[in-house]
Design a protein around this motif. Sequence first.
Motif, short mmCIF file in Angstrom:
data_model
loop_
_atom_site.label_atom_id
_atom_site.label_comp_id
_atom_site.label_asym_id
_atom_site.label_seq_id
_atom_site.Cartn_x
_atom_site.Cartn_y
_atom_site.Cartn_z
N GLN A 68 7.39 -2.84 -26.19
CA GLN A 68 7.05 -4.18 -25.74
C GLN A 68 6.72 -5.07 -26.92
O GLN A 68 6.28 -4.59 -27.98
N ALA A 69 6.91 -6.35 -26.73
CA ALA A 69 6.54 -7.31 -27.77
C ALA A 69 5.07 -7.13 -28.14
O ALA A 69 4.23 -6.93 -27.28
N GLY A 70 4.81 -7.17 -29.45
CA GLY A 70 3.47 -6.93 -29.95
C GLY A 70 3.20 -5.49 -30.32
O GLY A 70 2.19 -5.19 -30.96
N GLY A 71 4.11 -4.62 -29.95
CA GLY A 71 3.94 -3.20 -30.23
C GLY A 71 4.43 -2.82 -31.61
O GLY A 71 4.80 -3.67 -32.43
N SER A 72 4.42 -1.50 -31.87
CA SER A 72 4.78 -0.98 -33.19
C SER A 72 5.77 0.17 -33.06
O SER A 72 5.79 0.88 -32.05
N LEU A 73 6.57 0.33 -34.11
CA LEU A 73 7.45 1.48 -34.26
C LEU A 73 7.48 1.86 -35.74
O LEU A 73 7.31 0.99 -36.61
N ARG A 74 7.75 3.12 -35.99
CA ARG A 74 7.91 3.59 -37.37
C ARG A 74 9.25 4.27 -37.49
O ARG A 74 9.50 5.29 -36.84
N LEU A 75 10.12 3.70 -38.32
CA LEU A 75 11.42 4.29 -38.56
C LEU A 75 11.35 5.21 -39.77
O LEU A 75 10.65 4.92 -40.74
N SER A 76 12.10 6.29 -39.70
CA SER A 76 12.22 7.22 -40.83
C SER A 76 13.68 7.34 -41.23
O SER A 76 14.57 7.21 -40.39
N CYS A 77 13.89 7.62 -42.49
CA CYS A 77 15.24 7.80 -43.02
C CYS A 77 15.22 9.03 -43.92
O CYS A 77 14.65 8.99 -45.02
N ALA A 78 15.84 10.10 -43.47
CA ALA A 78 15.89 11.34 -44.23
C ALA A 78 17.19 11.39 -45.02
O ALA A 78 18.28 11.28 -44.44
N ALA A 79 17.07 11.58 -46.32
CA ALA A 79 18.24 11.60 -47.20
C ALA A 79 18.57 13.02 -47.61
O ALA A 79 17.69 13.85 -47.81
N SER A 80 19.87 13.29 -47.74
CA SER A 80 20.32 14.58 -48.24
C SER A 80 21.60 14.38 -49.04
O SER A 80 22.34 13.41 -48.83
N GLY A 81 21.83 15.28 -49.98
CA GLY A 81 23.06 15.22 -50.77
C GLY A 81 23.06 14.19 -51.88
O GLY A 81 24.09 13.97 -52.52
N LEU A 82 21.92 13.55 -52.13
CA LEU A 82 21.84 12.60 -53.23
C LEU A 82 20.51 12.78 -53.95
O LEU A 82 19.56 13.34 -53.40
N THR A 83 20.46 12.31 -55.18
CA THR A 83 19.24 12.41 -55.98
C THR A 83 18.34 11.26 -55.57
O THR A 83 18.37 10.17 -56.15
N PHE A 84 17.55 11.51 -54.56
CA PHE A 84 16.79 10.45 -53.88
C PHE A 84 15.97 9.57 -54.82
O PHE A 84 15.99 8.35 -54.70
N PRO A 85 15.21 10.15 -55.76
CA PRO A 85 14.30 9.32 -56.56
C PRO A 85 15.00 8.25 -57.40
O PRO A 85 14.36 7.26 -57.79
N ILE A 86 16.28 8.41 -57.70
CA ILE A 86 16.94 7.43 -58.56
C ILE A 86 17.52 6.26 -57.78
O ILE A 86 18.02 5.31 -58.38
N PHE A 87 17.45 6.33 -56.46
CA PHE A 87 18.00 5.27 -55.63
C PHE A 87 16.91 4.34 -55.13
O PHE A 87 15.81 4.77 -54.79
N MET A 88 17.23 3.06 -55.08
CA MET A 88 16.43 2.13 -54.32
C MET A 88 16.77 2.34 -52.85
O MET A 88 17.93 2.61 -52.51
N MET A 89 15.79 2.19 -51.99
CA MET A 89 15.99 2.40 -50.56
C MET A 89 15.69 1.12 -49.80
O MET A 89 14.86 0.30 -50.23
N GLY A 90 16.34 0.95 -48.67
CA GLY A 90 16.11 -0.26 -47.91
C GLY A 90 16.50 -0.13 -46.46
O GLY A 90 17.04 0.91 -46.03
#
Length: 122
Positions: free
Chosen positions: A13-35
């Motif tokens: 509902q409007a006014g509420g909250s959600l938390r999205l997650s993005c799990a990465a695999s197969g790449l060197t995660f720390p060297i990438f900017m994420m968005g």
Amino acid sequence: QVQLVESGGGLVQAGGSLRLSCAASGLTFPIFMMGWFRQAPGKEREFVAGITRRGSSTYYADSVKGRFTISRDDAENTAFLQMNSLKYEDTAVYFCAAAAVDIRAAPAVNVWGQGTQVTVSS
């Protein structure tokens, strides 16, 4: 296989909250900017939020500043988008993105997730 997998979307509902997650695999995660980008029906994909390597800087679209927070956990190869005070106009498919050079421009994104639907009821 390089992969970004989003989760956490849904109906809220409007006014509420959600938390999205993005799990990465197969790449060197720390060297990438994420968005996060989003695309509503009939509209172009737009930038929502970005975070640099090691989380040293964050960027937000004006429409979400003060309501959304992006973060990353390099130990878990995961990026997050905390969305608070959600509005009807936030309804869209949200895409996780990884970029080596510029996370704020869709053409510069190197890897896309498959997207997760966020629907905000008014």
